[in-house]
Scaffold this motif. Structure first.
Motif, PDB file in Angstrom:
ATOM      1  N   LYS A  43       2.788  -3.760   4.213  1.00 61.20           N
ATOM      2  CA  LYS A  43       2.132  -4.201   4.956  1.00 61.20           C
ATOM      3  C   LYS A  43       2.387  -5.135   5.736  1.00 61.20           C
ATOM      4  CE  LYS A  43       0.834   0.132   4.938  1.00 61.20           C
ATOM      5  NZ  LYS A  43       1.453   1.275   5.056  1.00 61.20           N
ATOM      6  N   GLU A  77       1.256  -1.084   0.216  1.00 58.13           N
ATOM      7  CA  GLU A  77       0.136   0.149  -0.295  1.00 58.13           C
ATOM      8  C   GLU A  77       1.124   1.277   0.251  1.00 58.13           C
ATOM      9  OE1 GLU A  77      -2.862   0.131   3.081  1.00 58.13           O
ATOM     10  OE2 GLU A  77      -3.074  -1.574   2.709  1.00 58.13           O
ATOM     11  N   ASN A  78       1.132   2.245  -1.223  1.00 59.89           N
ATOM     12  CA  ASN A  78       1.553   3.443  -0.774  1.00 59.89           C
ATOM     13  C   ASN A  78       2.917   3.540  -0.853  1.00 59.89           C
ATOM     14  OD1 ASN A  78      -0.861   4.742  -0.503  1.00 59.89           O
ATOM     15  ND2 ASN A  78      -0.791   4.464   1.665  1.00 59.89           N
ATOM     16  N   ASP A  79       3.448   2.152  -2.067  1.00 58.07           N
ATOM     17  CA  ASP A  79       4.749   1.763  -1.823  1.00 58.07           C
ATOM     18  C   ASP A  79       5.614   1.384  -1.417  1.00 58.07           C
ATOM     19  OD1 ASP A  79       4.445   2.889  -4.649  1.00 58.07           O
ATOM     20  OD2 ASP A  79       4.999   5.074  -3.962  1.00 58.07           O
ATOM     21  N   SER A  80       4.637   0.941   0.189  1.00 54.85           N
ATOM     22  CA  SER A  80       5.562   0.141   1.470  1.00 54.85           C
ATOM     23  C   SER A  80       4.863  -0.993   1.361  1.00 54.85           C
ATOM     24  CB  SER A  80       5.263   0.964   2.070  1.00 54.85           C
ATOM     25  OG  SER A  80       4.030   1.258   2.436  1.00 54.85           O
TER      26      SER A  80
END
Length: 177
Positions: free
Chosen positions: A87, A82-85
């Motif tokens: 999770k 999610e959002n370039d990371s």
């Protein structure tokens, strides 16, 4: 009758005691691995194994593959991004038969073993496979259509009575929630 029940309980206990807890397939868990296990933790767990992370030229790893000595995949972890990371872990595809459920099901098992042991909650059709949903494990089990004597790319519904008892398991997907 009591002897039979006692023998059944003893055999279940022996199977469970004989299985390594690190290779146990449980609901939302593979050994000690859960949704919250980090890639760094996987590096420690599989430090003696051959591993690959994909994509190779990216900081965000979407797949973490563990290989057996013969070069075949044993496990493929897919991450939740999610959002370039990353999770956490989304699912693990289990190819190696050393990983087994508490009730003795592994990739060495066949359809009849699964049907006799677990409730199959749903069967879906893909282009090349029948996918068995086992909610008790939060898992899906993939059977190749070639083992079912069905044409690939035939998207008609597959019923349980159409699946041969000896249909082999291709892999087990354990979903982490």
């Amino acid at each position: 009758m009591n002897k039979i029940v006692g023998l059944i309980l003893l055999s279940i206990l022996l199977v469970q005691c004989g299985q390594d807890k690190d290779t146990m397939i449980l609901k939302n868990q593979l050994g000690e691995i859960t949704k919250n296990t980090s890639l760094e933790d996987l590096d420690k767990i599989f430090k003696n194994d051959s591993i690959e992370k994909y994509p190779v030229k990216s900081d965000i790893k979407r797949e973490y593959r563990v290989f057996e000595a013969d070069g075949k995949p044993a496990l493929i972890f897919l991450t939740e991004v999610e959002n370039d990371s990353v999770k956490g872990l989304k699912l693990v595809k289990i190819y190696s038969d050393k990983y087994m459920t508490e009730k003795g099901i592994s990739t060495k098992s066949v359809y009849k073993d699964v049907a006799d042991t677990y409730s199959i909650d749903e069967i879906e059709t893909s282009f090349t496979a029948a996918i068995l949903f086992v909610n008790e494990l939060n898992a899906t089990i993939l059977l190749n259509k070639s083992d079912l004597n069905l044409d690939e790319f035939d998207m008609r519904e597959i019923r349980a009575d159409q699946i041969p008892d000896k249909a082999k398991i291709n892999y087990i997907s354990l979903w982490f929630e």
